[in-house]
Design a protein around this motif. Structure first.
Motif, PDB file in Angstrom:
ATOM      1  N   SER A 102       0.618  -1.257  -0.093  1.00 12.75           N
ATOM      2  CA  SER A 102       0.092  -0.140   0.219  1.00 12.75           C
ATOM      3  C   SER A 102       0.807   1.147  -0.075  1.00 12.75           C
ATOM      4  N   ASP A 105       2.165   1.838  -3.685  1.00 14.98           N
ATOM      5  CA  ASP A 105       0.904   2.139  -4.770  1.00 14.98           C
ATOM      6  C   ASP A 105       0.214   3.552  -4.341  1.00 14.98           C
ATOM      7  N   THR A 107      -1.917   3.803  -1.869  1.00 11.14           N
ATOM      8  CA  THR A 107      -3.279   3.425  -1.161  1.00 11.14           C
ATOM      9  C   THR A 107      -3.249   3.394   0.394  1.00 11.14           C
ATOM     10  N   TYR A 108      -1.807   3.609   0.931  1.00  9.68           N
ATOM     11  CA  TYR A 108      -2.103   3.587   2.510  1.00  9.68           C
ATOM     12  C   TYR A 108      -2.740   4.758   3.067  1.00  9.68           C
ATOM     13  N   ARG A 109      -3.510   4.763   3.848  1.00  7.34           N
ATOM     14  CA  ARG A 109      -4.231   5.806   4.434  1.00  7.34           C
ATOM     15  C   ARG A 109      -4.215   5.557   5.906  1.00  7.34           C
TER      16      ARG A 109
END
Length: 217
Positions: A102, A105, A107-109
């Motif tokens: 993540s 790309d 997409t880590y939150r």
């Protein structure tokens, strides 16, 4: 801002980094104050050498293992998802591939923090935000890489949240300043909402910095 003065001591202007300092009358004149390196936007704090490969270093297994051990030592309450520190290791093992992918790309939150109010002596409350244990693990991994880069740039007079420094060290320095004859105390704090209202520029040509921005904010 509050300024207090002790009239029983010698009147001496507090030293300011990078400025001339007035010394006592018997010595006369001005003397050059030491100008130590400070946290500034310079080529020393913003170089390709320091920003390239940051994600690789953060997501290195040795760094992640070290971060996990530190989170486990710190203990603490769980975040908004209810996961406790003792549950972190099984979760990391089960979701390892997704967790490592993540940040790459984008997409880590981080999850919202859990709000806790701690009573203060004056009757007010101090509002704290408790991250989830997974987010604490990620934050610790980031800190372990960024801290060595920026730590050496902080002022010697800075004691807050610094490695191997504490409020006790700050008090000792204050006592030394008093013994040296300094008589002014300036008390300042950041305005409430400073970090909420501060504008950040997420645009960068450096992919590591863009990813870090997304991970931290």
């Amino acid at each position: 801002m509050k300024v207090t003065e002790n009239g029983n001591s010698k009147h001496r202007i507090p030293r300011e980094e990078g400025y001339l300092q007035r010394v006592s009358a018997e010595q006369g004149g001005y003397t050059g104050a030491c100008a130590p390196s400070r946290m500034t936007e310079t080529d020393i704090t913003d170089t390709g050498m320091q920003t390239e490969g940051l994600l690789e270093k953060i997501l290195a297994l040795d760094n992640l293992n070290k971060a996990f051990k530190q989170v486990k030592r710190n203990k603490g309450a769980g975040g908004i998802d209810g996961m406790q520190v003792d549950e972190l290791l099984p979760y990391l093992r089960e979701n390892r591939e997704e967790l490592l992918k993540s940040p790459w790309d984008g997409t880590y939150r981080p999850k919202p923090v859990r709000r806790v109010e701690i009573p203060k002596e004056n009757g007010k409350v101090r509002k704290l935000g408790i991250p989830t244990v997974v987010d604490r693990w990620v934050q610790q991994a980031i800190s372990q890489v960024l801290t060595p880069i920026y730590e050496e740039r902080f002022s010697d007079n800075s004691y807050g949240f610094r490695p191997k420094r504490s409020a006790h060290d700050a008090l000792k320095q204050c006592q030394r300043n008093i013994s040296d004859g300094y008589v002014y105390v300036v008390d300042m704090d950041l305005e409430k909402g400073y970090y909420v209202n501060k504008k950040y520029n997420p645009n960068s040509d450096n992919p590591s910095l863009c990813s870090l921005h997304q991970m931290l904010l």
